[in-house]
Every structure is written in structure tokens, then in C-alpha cells.
Design an enzyme around this catalytic site. Sequence first.
Site, short mmCIF file in Angstrom:
data_model
loop_
_atom_site.label_atom_id
_atom_site.label_comp_id
_atom_site.label_asym_id
_atom_site.label_seq_id
_atom_site.Cartn_x
_atom_site.Cartn_y
_atom_site.Cartn_z
N VAL A 1 1.22 -3.75 3.79
CA VAL A 1 1.18 -5.04 4.47
C VAL A 1 2.43 -5.89 4.23
O VAL A 1 2.57 -6.96 4.81
CB VAL A 1 -0.07 -5.90 4.16
CG1 VAL A 1 -1.30 -5.35 4.82
CG2 VAL A 1 -0.26 -6.11 2.68
N TYR B 1 -3.90 -2.54 -10.15
CA TYR B 1 -3.74 -2.32 -8.69
C TYR B 1 -2.85 -3.39 -8.06
O TYR B 1 -1.94 -3.07 -7.28
CB TYR B 1 -5.12 -2.27 -8.05
CG TYR B 1 -5.10 -2.26 -6.54
CD1 TYR B 1 -4.77 -1.10 -5.83
CD2 TYR B 1 -5.39 -3.41 -5.81
CE1 TYR B 1 -4.74 -1.10 -4.45
CE2 TYR B 1 -5.36 -3.42 -4.43
CZ TYR B 1 -5.03 -2.26 -3.75
OH TYR B 1 -4.99 -2.27 -2.37
N LYS C 1 0.36 3.28 -3.01
CA LYS C 1 -0.81 4.16 -3.18
C LYS C 1 -0.41 5.64 -3.17
O LYS C 1 -1.09 6.48 -3.75
CB LYS C 1 -1.83 3.89 -2.06
CG LYS C 1 -2.46 2.49 -2.15
CD LYS C 1 -3.27 2.17 -0.91
CE LYS C 1 -3.88 0.76 -0.98
NZ LYS C 1 -4.52 0.36 0.30
N SER D 1 0.80 -1.24 0.00
CA SER D 1 0.00 0.00 0.00
C SER D 1 0.83 1.28 0.00
O SER D 1 0.26 2.36 -0.19
CB SER D 1 -0.95 0.02 1.20
OG SER D 1 -2.01 -0.86 0.96
N TYR E 1 -4.68 3.79 8.14
CA TYR E 1 -6.07 3.28 8.30
C TYR E 1 -6.59 3.55 9.71
O TYR E 1 -6.45 4.67 10.20
CB TYR E 1 -6.13 1.78 7.95
CG TYR E 1 -5.24 1.41 6.81
CD1 TYR E 1 -5.50 1.92 5.53
CD2 TYR E 1 -4.10 0.63 6.97
CE1 TYR E 1 -4.67 1.62 4.46
CE2 TYR E 1 -3.27 0.32 5.90
CZ TYR E 1 -3.56 0.83 4.67
OH TYR E 1 -2.72 0.53 3.62
N1 GLN Z 1 -2.38 -5.30 -1.92
C1 GLN Z 1 -2.89 -5.17 -0.60
C2 GLN Z 1 -4.40 -5.32 -0.57
O1 GLN Z 1 -5.04 -4.79 -1.43
C3 GLN Z 1 -2.48 -3.85 -0.03
C4 GLN Z 1 -2.99 -3.65 1.39
C5 GLN Z 1 -2.00 -2.95 2.28
O2 GLN Z 1 -0.81 -2.91 2.03
N2 GLN Z 1 -2.50 -2.47 3.40
O3 GLN Z 1 -4.95 -5.96 0.27
#
Ligand code: GLN
Length: 302
Positions: free
Chosen positions: A255, A192, A68, A65, A237
Amino acid sequence: MTADIAQHLAAIQAEMAARTDRGQVADYIPQLAAVDTAQFGLSVVLADGTQHSTGDSAVPFSIQSISKVFGLAIALGRLGDQLWTRVRREPSGLAFNSILQLESEDGIPRNPFINAGAIVTTDAALARRAPREYLAELLTFVRTAAGDEDIHIDRAVAKSETETGHRNFALAHFLKAEGNLTNAPELVLGAYFHQCAIAMTVDQLARAGRFLAGFQRLIAPERTRRINALMLTCGHYDGSGEFAFRVGLPGKSGVGGGILAIAPGRASIAVWSPGLNAQGNSQLGTEALEMLARRTGWSIFG
Ligand code: GLN
């Protein structure tokens, strides 16, 4: 300052090496479940251009993420403020992959850093291009930011998530049903999942964050200011408040166990340790940043 930083990093590395409670790897993406939680790397780029690193700072990991942030920079470049008609700028207070708010809030995600918001942002960044073209632009952006051509997408990770990413498929289809996705859900998710599968080292990631710290001009300064604001309020988050309280810096987690944190005008910081806390943010990464912010006084809150 340079000598101090080396001392801070050595102290943090020693303390993190001794930790036995290192969190849990993200096992919902099979490729990430196999990563060893003993690893820890930290890298800092200062305003004078010097870089200081410790631990496993040259080991590539899945940025997930954190990508992003780069995707948002590209989407804003293409759409400008129009993006904000499709995604809001409020913390969600829910898990990164939650679907709860999406129905009651008419398919408009709370922010671009939860999965629903990132899927909309990727859809916007794709515009009328093939995913391949968007991913090429994204990689060029990240490589330019890092000043390093040796940054790639880990296709095994992308494949692994494509096969198991049912929650993201649910989010994308719901967004499509609400009219907030231009492209087909499968196409957007393909882009994505590949974006999330970019692999970088903390050395590379700390350099890639220089434009957010104000050391490198890749996008307009008012955009970096806004991306930093979103990182502070939404980058972790439902752990964003806690991260602001403990670390006091804009930060974006993934993650894969990485965190990019920005001390505006002072430093771009990347940390990685694969074990996650209950909110899906790196457990030791957060602790290391808390130690660093306390030792340097870099919290943006004084
Ligand atoms: N690719 C992961 C997902 O969509 C990214 C989530 C994350 O890093 N928090 O679940």
C-alpha cells in the site's frame, strides 16, 4: 537488449508522467497519506547483472506488504513445509485486510500475502525469538539480497500504523482465539508493523528481487518457485487475476505504492507510484508493468 530496455523505460516514464488519474494514497496509515502521488520510479535488473532505472528510482518509500515476500522466505527457512498447516495457498478473492473468511475457515488464512496470513507467517518466523531478533534477521536478509546495507525501518511509519491498525489487531486477536497464533497478538503485530515499515528505493528493491528471478541463490530454488507461484496467484489480493491477465508476471504489491515483479530467468523489476487503485495496488505501477511486459514479451504466459 540493454539499449531496448533503456528505450522502453524512457517511453514508460514519459507516458506515466502525463497521467492525470494517478489513484489515491493509502490514508488509513496517516504517515502514508502525506506522500505525493506525482512520484514514479521504475528499475529493472537483467540476467546479465545490468540495472536500468528511470524516474524517482532513488527515493525511499514504504514497502509495506512487499515485505511479506521476505518474511515468507524466512518463515519457510525456519519451519519448512510445516508452515502450510497454518496458512493455505489459495487466492482469497477478498481485500487484503478482510476478516470475512477467517471465521468460516476456522482461523486458517487463505494465503501468506493477505494480512491474516502474513500475521500467522510473522508469528511462525518469530518462533521463540524476540521481535528485535526476527527484525534483525529480516533486515540482514533484505540487505544481503539487495547488496546494500543502507536499508532501514521507518519507525514513524511503524508507529503510525501501530496507533491506527485496528483491523490488524482484530485479525490477530481472532487468530489467537482460534489457536493459530503462538505469541501474544501485540508482540506479533509489533514485528509485523515494523516489517511493513521497511523503506527502500526501487533501485534497491529490484536488486532485492534477484533471488526470485534466479540470479542469486539465497534460498533453495524450489522455494523461490513456490514464492513466485504465490505472488502470481495471491500477490495482488482481489486484484491478482487482473494483474496476471494484464501483466502476466508474479508480483507483490504494497500500500506504499510499490510492486516487485519477477520475470523468472529474465528480470527482477521494481516500480513505485504512491497512488492506489480500488484494490490497494499501485495504479500507475500496474500500468507501467503492463507496458513493460507488452514491450519485452516477458509475460510467463508467452
Ligand atoms: N501494513 C499494511 C497493513 O497491514 C500492509 C497492507 C498492504 O501493503 N497491502 O494494512
